[in-house]
Design an enzyme around this catalytic site. Structure first.
Site, PDB file in Angstrom:
ATOM      1  N   LYS A 119       0.737  -1.352   0.115  1.00  0.00           N
ATOM      2  CA  LYS A 119      -0.043  -0.206   0.169  1.00  0.00           C
ATOM      3  C   LYS A 119       0.758   1.267   0.199  1.00  0.00           C
ATOM      4  O   LYS A 119       0.752   2.000  -0.937  1.00  0.00           O
ATOM      5  CB  LYS A 119      -0.861  -0.037   1.216  1.00  0.00           C
ATOM      6  CG  LYS A 119      -1.986   1.332   1.288  1.00  0.00           C
ATOM      7  CD  LYS A 119      -2.988   1.042   2.458  1.00  0.00           C
ATOM      8  CE  LYS A 119      -2.470   2.388   3.410  1.00  0.00           C
ATOM      9  NZ  LYS A 119      -3.116   2.415   4.508  1.00  0.00           N
ATOM     10  N   ASP A 138      -6.528   0.938   0.239  1.00  0.00           N
ATOM     11  CA  ASP A 138      -6.835   1.124   1.789  1.00  0.00           C
ATOM     12  C   ASP A 138      -8.485   0.744   2.218  1.00  0.00           C
ATOM     13  O   ASP A 138      -9.116   0.258   1.158  1.00  0.00           O
ATOM     14  CB  ASP A 138      -6.532   2.497   2.042  1.00  0.00           C
ATOM     15  CG  ASP A 138      -7.500   3.567   1.806  1.00  0.00           C
ATOM     16  OD1 ASP A 138      -8.551   3.241   0.985  1.00  0.00           O
ATOM     17  OD2 ASP A 138      -7.786   4.762   2.227  1.00  0.00           O
TER      18      ASP A 138
END
Ligand code: SF4
Length: 214
Positions: A119, A138
């Site tokens: 991420k 996310d």
């Protein structure tokens, strides 16, 4: 699916003409630090903490030489402060020792940095280097994309792959930033504002999500 994706992208662009990263930073390593702090923490909290941290350690070299316990004190309110402080200092040391003082520009190199997962790496690739196909998966992204029928499940790596298959690569990074804004404003985890949602025609869960948890 292609038409649906393009329509959603356009509607998000109409609502948010800019697609800024919510984290405040000036230097590339500062973004790396801010993203590390944002794990299990709000961007707003991180933006309150980083000015003091960056003022105390105003260069990459200063951050790499920081006393970890002092960094812990600065980042305490972000949670998981011991892990975060250690990762920040060690990652800054690695930037100097292995990458010439720059945040590297490939997924493989970024994943070597302490505390950097996919991420974070995708966000850095998209925001610092404009790499097409960068998908920041996310909690907002996974929740909303599932509601819109663009992805399935909450496994970030799987959702990242699903979205990479359908999003135009040049749009993906900005799409993820806009989805975060939309997740805060309209399609919230609990009690989403479906009556104000321009994406409702594409939603598979309209009115089912009232009161759901995330
Ligand atoms: S209709 Fe409601 S649940 Fe669906 S995307 Fe819009 S705000 Fe989210």
């Amino acid at each position: 699916m292609k038409e649906k994706v393009n329509a959603i992208i356009e509607l998000l662009k109409q609502r948010y003409s800019d697609a800024p990263c919510a984290l405040h930073y000036k230097a590339d390593y500062e973004l790396m630090i801010a993203v590390r702090l944002s794990a299990q923490c709000t961007d707003a909290r991180v933006n309150l903490v980083t000015p003091g941290l960056f003022a105390a350690y105003p260069t990459l070299e200063a951050m790499a030489n920081a006393d970890i316990s002092d960094v812990e004190n600065h980042v305490h309110s972000c949670g998981f402060y011991k892990h975060k402080a250690r990762d920040i200092v060690l990652a800054c040391q690695m930037l100097l020792s292995d990458f010439g003082g720059k945040v590297p520009g490939t997924m493989e190199e970024l994943l070597r940095l302490p505390g950097v997962g996919r991420k974070t790496a995708n966000l850095l690739l998209g925001d610092l280097y404009g790499v097409p196909g960068s998908i920041v998966c996310d909690t907002h992204c996974m929740r909303i994309c599932e509601r819109l029928g663009l992805s399935k499940g909450r496994d970030p790596e799987k959702v990242e792959r699903q979205l990479r298959a359908i999003l135009p690569p040049e749009e993906s990074s900005d799409f993820c930033h806009r989805i975060v804004l939309y997740g805060r404003e309209i399609c919230t985890a609990r009690n989403p504002k479906c009556d104000q949602c321009e994406l409702a025609p594409f939603c598979t869960e309209i009115n089912k999500s009232q009161g759901s948890s995330d």
